[in-house]
Design a protein around this motif. Structure first.
Motif, mmCIF file in Angstrom:
data_model
loop_
_atom_site.group_PDB
_atom_site.id
_atom_site.type_symbol
_atom_site.label_atom_id
_atom_site.label_comp_id
_atom_site.label_asym_id
_atom_site.label_seq_id
_atom_site.Cartn_x
_atom_site.Cartn_y
_atom_site.Cartn_z
ATOM 1 N N SER A 453 0.837 -1.206 0.000
ATOM 2 C CA SER A 453 0.000 0.000 0.000
ATOM 3 C C SER A 453 0.870 1.254 0.000
ATOM 4 O O SER A 453 0.549 2.256 -0.651
ATOM 5 N N PHE A 454 1.972 1.203 0.736
ATOM 6 C CA PHE A 454 2.892 2.344 0.788
ATOM 7 C C PHE A 454 3.593 2.508 -0.562
ATOM 8 O O PHE A 454 3.742 3.632 -1.060
ATOM 9 N N TYR A 455 4.002 1.396 -1.149
ATOM 10 C CA TYR A 455 4.678 1.435 -2.450
ATOM 11 C C TYR A 455 3.760 2.039 -3.517
ATOM 12 O O TYR A 455 4.196 2.822 -4.375
ATOM 13 N N ASP A 456 2.471 1.701 -3.466
ATOM 14 C CA ASP A 456 1.496 2.190 -4.453
ATOM 15 C C ASP A 456 0.957 3.577 -4.109
ATOM 16 O O ASP A 456 0.049 4.073 -4.774
ATOM 17 N N ASN A 457 1.475 4.194 -3.029
ATOM 18 C CA ASN A 457 1.064 5.527 -2.584
ATOM 19 C C ASN A 457 -0.396 5.565 -2.131
ATOM 20 O O ASN A 457 -1.030 6.619 -2.122
ATOM 21 N N GLU A 458 -0.931 4.412 -1.748
ATOM 22 C CA GLU A 458 -2.258 4.395 -1.122
ATOM 23 C C GLU A 458 -2.131 4.827 0.336
ATOM 24 O O GLU A 458 -3.095 5.289 0.946
ATOM 25 N N VAL A 459 -0.934 4.638 0.902
ATOM 26 C CA VAL A 459 -0.593 5.106 2.244
ATOM 27 C C VAL A 459 0.489 6.174 2.096
ATOM 28 O O VAL A 459 1.507 5.939 1.437
ATOM 29 N N GLN A 460 0.265 7.348 2.695
ATOM 30 C CA GLN A 460 1.225 8.440 2.532
ATOM 31 C C GLN A 460 2.249 8.491 3.681
ATOM 32 O O GLN A 460 3.394 8.875 3.469
ATOM 33 N N LEU A 461 1.833 8.131 4.877
ATOM 34 C CA LEU A 461 2.726 8.116 6.038
ATOM 35 C C LEU A 461 2.790 6.706 6.592
ATOM 36 O O LEU A 461 1.755 6.087 6.847
ATOM 37 N N LEU A 462 3.999 6.203 6.778
ATOM 38 C CA LEU A 462 4.160 4.846 7.305
ATOM 39 C C LEU A 462 4.878 4.908 8.655
ATOM 40 O O LEU A 462 6.048 5.283 8.728
ATOM 41 N N VAL A 463 4.154 4.565 9.714
ATOM 42 C CA VAL A 463 4.737 4.474 11.049
ATOM 43 C C VAL A 463 5.215 3.033 11.231
ATOM 44 O O VAL A 463 4.453 2.089 11.022
ATOM 45 N N SER A 464 6.469 2.870 11.613
ATOM 46 C CA SER A 464 7.037 1.522 11.625
ATOM 47 C C SER A 464 8.116 1.383 12.694
ATOM 48 O O SER A 464 8.706 2.375 13.149
ATOM 49 N N THR A 465 8.346 0.149 13.100
ATOM 50 C CA THR A 465 9.556 -0.166 13.866
ATOM 51 C C THR A 465 10.642 -0.468 12.839
ATOM 52 O O THR A 465 10.460 -0.228 11.647
ATOM 53 N N THR A 466 11.754 -1.030 13.256
ATOM 54 C CA THR A 466 12.886 -1.200 12.333
ATOM 55 C C THR A 466 12.699 -2.353 11.350
ATOM 56 O O THR A 466 13.621 -2.674 10.608
#
Length: 613
Positions: A453-466
């Motif tokens: 979803s992030f790669y396809d820009n469906e998600v603009q902000l990605l909160v993540s651990t490492t």
């Protein structure tokens, strides 16, 4: 002063060492209170806090009780349970007295003479019972060399044996054919890429199995080198396989290879856990018949029903993400195929040679031309509003951003930002945009879905651990924000920073931290001063030491008893040269003078044919 709480105790006492006064603190050693009298000599071992002028004591002894000979050097052993330093010292003294004469000399006499080393028996004795600092140092020098020499002997013997008996595939591709492919690339290779390309092609044309490590900084162009090697294998009449750790990364590599190989009629297949049914059966049949030239995949490549017609080259990307057995299974899908292993963790060359001692090492030390540098900022937590404004400006321009946290959920022990809370905060701060959440407790399928979803820009902000540290290439992501950045090691920070700067837009990394230690401050300074991964790794080694730098679970780096991978660089290189020279001599394999060394190799199973991997 003695404090008691919950059945435990804390004992503190002011001490003088020459003209310096400091505080010594013991935990659960309340019985020492009566023995700590003014003017009495005591020997302390523990963790020193310079800022507080405080020593947290782990071991303490009184010389007047006879356990410690006042004025002499004494060994301090790593002990636990009911074993005491006194018991350990007495035991070692008895062992040296009873068995010291039975210690055999294992280093060749010519090397002992060349380096003026102490005999082995004397060196071991002086490490445990040195008369002075100089003698102890001489003993350590001898034993450090021995430790590194024996390790390198294993590596060099393995290489010598397998060079002689593992007949590999001879790739017959000529330079003109390779140049045709390189000239069709939409960019010019860097000098480092050209050098590495020649090293790999030389190995592939030889009658021996290539076993080469390709290391390079994030964005240094390793994938292109892998493509050239795969192209050379196909043009020589063989098939190639590229194994990567995640499905989305496999898809990314497949698309890249398809673009490069399409003008030359080379077919590329994709084999992951999501490829099933008729599509999977057709691909397996195509591989077995040789109709698919190159296959990109995850661990699905090593399943039992996967067969190649003639596998000539195996490439593994981010090798530490695969176990030894997984890499070995893929290698056995062909008859001694050439092996190229890639890693984006820059390691100083000497350490790479040691960590991957059975492999030849190639290094990509420069970034491709035209790549825009990443600007790195270090800010304090009280500037979070400005950081949110920065994020807003990037997202409003159509870009995307990562926000990295050290924890998944709130911790009572650590006051650091966690991913779940930050995810909620970002949703509230940016209601007009989609905010994704990625962490290690999610299933592989859930992680793949979020990253896609992030790669396809469906998600603009990605909160993540490492978990995003080694991930997919998202050219539209231009901002990396790392919360509590002082909680991460330098190399990890650099890997995270490398997730942005993959496209044509200017990219940024924002480190949010209020470091409590000098090391934390130094990490922030290094990150803002340099973008060179090899310089970052060198500084990381200086700050943390090799054990924390590599991480014992993924590196395969040996844990030496005495040798230090940073300070003993020169000894390591010399030991490697000496070991390589020794195994190249025919006398090493037959002369009685080297019997003990051959027995050592036998014990280490070097003659079993298993790759030291």
């Amino acid at each position: 002063m003695l404090q008691r709480y919950g059945g435990k105790s804390r004992l503190s006492c002011k001490m003088m060492a020459e003209e310096w006064m400091f505080t010594a603190t013991w935990f659960n050693r309340h019985f020492l209170r009566e023995q700590l009298t003014a003017g009495r000599e005591i020997v302390l071992v523990g963790k020193w806090d310079q800022r507080r002028m405080q020593l947290t004591v782990s071991e303490s002894e009184f010389p007047d009780q006879g356990a410690w000979r006042s004025g002499t050097l004494q060994p301090v052993y790593s002990i636990g349970g009911k074993v005491t330093q006194t018991w350990m010292r007495k035991t070692m003294t008895q062992a040296l007295e009873q068995y010291g004469d039975m210690i055999p000399e294992i280093i060749p006499h010519e090397l002992i003479k060349q380096y003026h080393f102490l005999p082995r028996k004397q060196a071991i004795a002086t490490i445990h019972q040195p008369q002075d600092t100089h003698e102890g140092q001489l003993g350590r020098e001898r034993m450090v060399y021995e430790e590194l020499f024996l390790f390198q002997l294993k590596m060099q013997a393995f290489r010598a044996l397998n060079r002689g008996r593992m007949d590999g595939i001879v790739h017959t591709v000529d330079n003109k054919t390779v140049r045709e492919f390189v000239h069709r690339l939409p960019f010019e290779l860097t000098d480092a890429q050209k050098k590495v390309e020649l090293e790999i092609l030389h190995d592939m044309r030889s009658p021996y199995c290539m076993n080469r490590l390709l290391q390079g900084d994030v964005g240094s162009g390793k994938t292109v080198i892998a493509a050239i090697a795969l192209y050379a294998s196909v043009r020589s009449g063989f098939q190639g396989a590229l194994m990567v750790p995640t499905e989305i990364l496999a898809e990314q590599h497949m698309r890249s290879l398809e673009r490069m190989f399409e003008p030359f009629g080379i077919t590329v297949g994709l084999l992951t856990g999501s490829v099933n049914g008729r599509k999977r059966k057709d691909l397996l049949a195509s591989l077995q018949m040789g109709m698919t030239d190159v296959v990109v995949g995850t661990h699905a490549l090593i399943q039992e029903d996967v067969f190649f017609r003639q596998l000539g080259l195996v490439v593994t990307d981010e090798q530490h993400r695969f176990g030894v057995n997984q890499r070995g299974v893929l290698r056995r899908k062909g008859y001694n195929p050439d092996v190229l292993t890639m890693t984006a963790t820059p390691i100083p060359r000497t350490l790479a040679i040691t960590a991957f001692g059975d492999m030849d090492v190639s290094t990509l030390s420069e970034r491709p031309k035209g790549r825009i540098p990443i600007t790195t900022y270090w800010v304090k937590h009280n500037m979070m509003d400005r950081v949110l404004g920065f994020i807003s400006r990037e997202v409003e321009q159509g870009r995307q951003a990562y926000l990295i946290c050290p924890l998944i959920e709130e911790s009572e022990k650590l006051d650091v930002q966690n991913a779940i809370d930050l995810h909620i905060q970002m949703q509230q701060s940016f209601p007009a945009y989609r905010v994704g959440l990625l962490h290690g407790r999610m299933t592989p399928a859930e992680k793949e879905e979020v990253m896609r979803s992030f790669y396809d820009n469906e998600v603009q902000l990605l909160v993540s651990t490492t978990v995003v540290e080694v991930g997919v290439d998202v050219p539209n992501a231009t901002l990396m924000v790392i919360m509590d950045a002082d909680r991460f090691g330098l190399s990890q920070l650099h890997q995270l920073r490398g997730r942005v700067g993959r496209g044509k837009h200017a990219s940024f990394c924002v480190l949010i931290a209020d470091p409590k230690s000098e090391i934390g401050q130094e990490r922030m300074n290094v990150m803002t001063e340099t973008e060179d991964g090899f310089e970052v790794s060198r500084r990381d080694l200086d700050l943390r030491g090799p054990g924390d730098f590599f991480g014992t679970k993924q590196s395969g780096l040996p844990e030496f008893r005495l040798a230090d991978m940073v300070s003993d660089f020169a000894v390591l290189e010399q030991a490697r040269e000496d070991a390589a020279e020794l195994v190249s001599e025919s006398s090493f394999w037959t002369s009685p003078a080297y019997t003990l060394l051959r027995e050592y190799l036998q014990k280490e199973q070097i003659f079993q044919g298993d790759l030291v991997d």
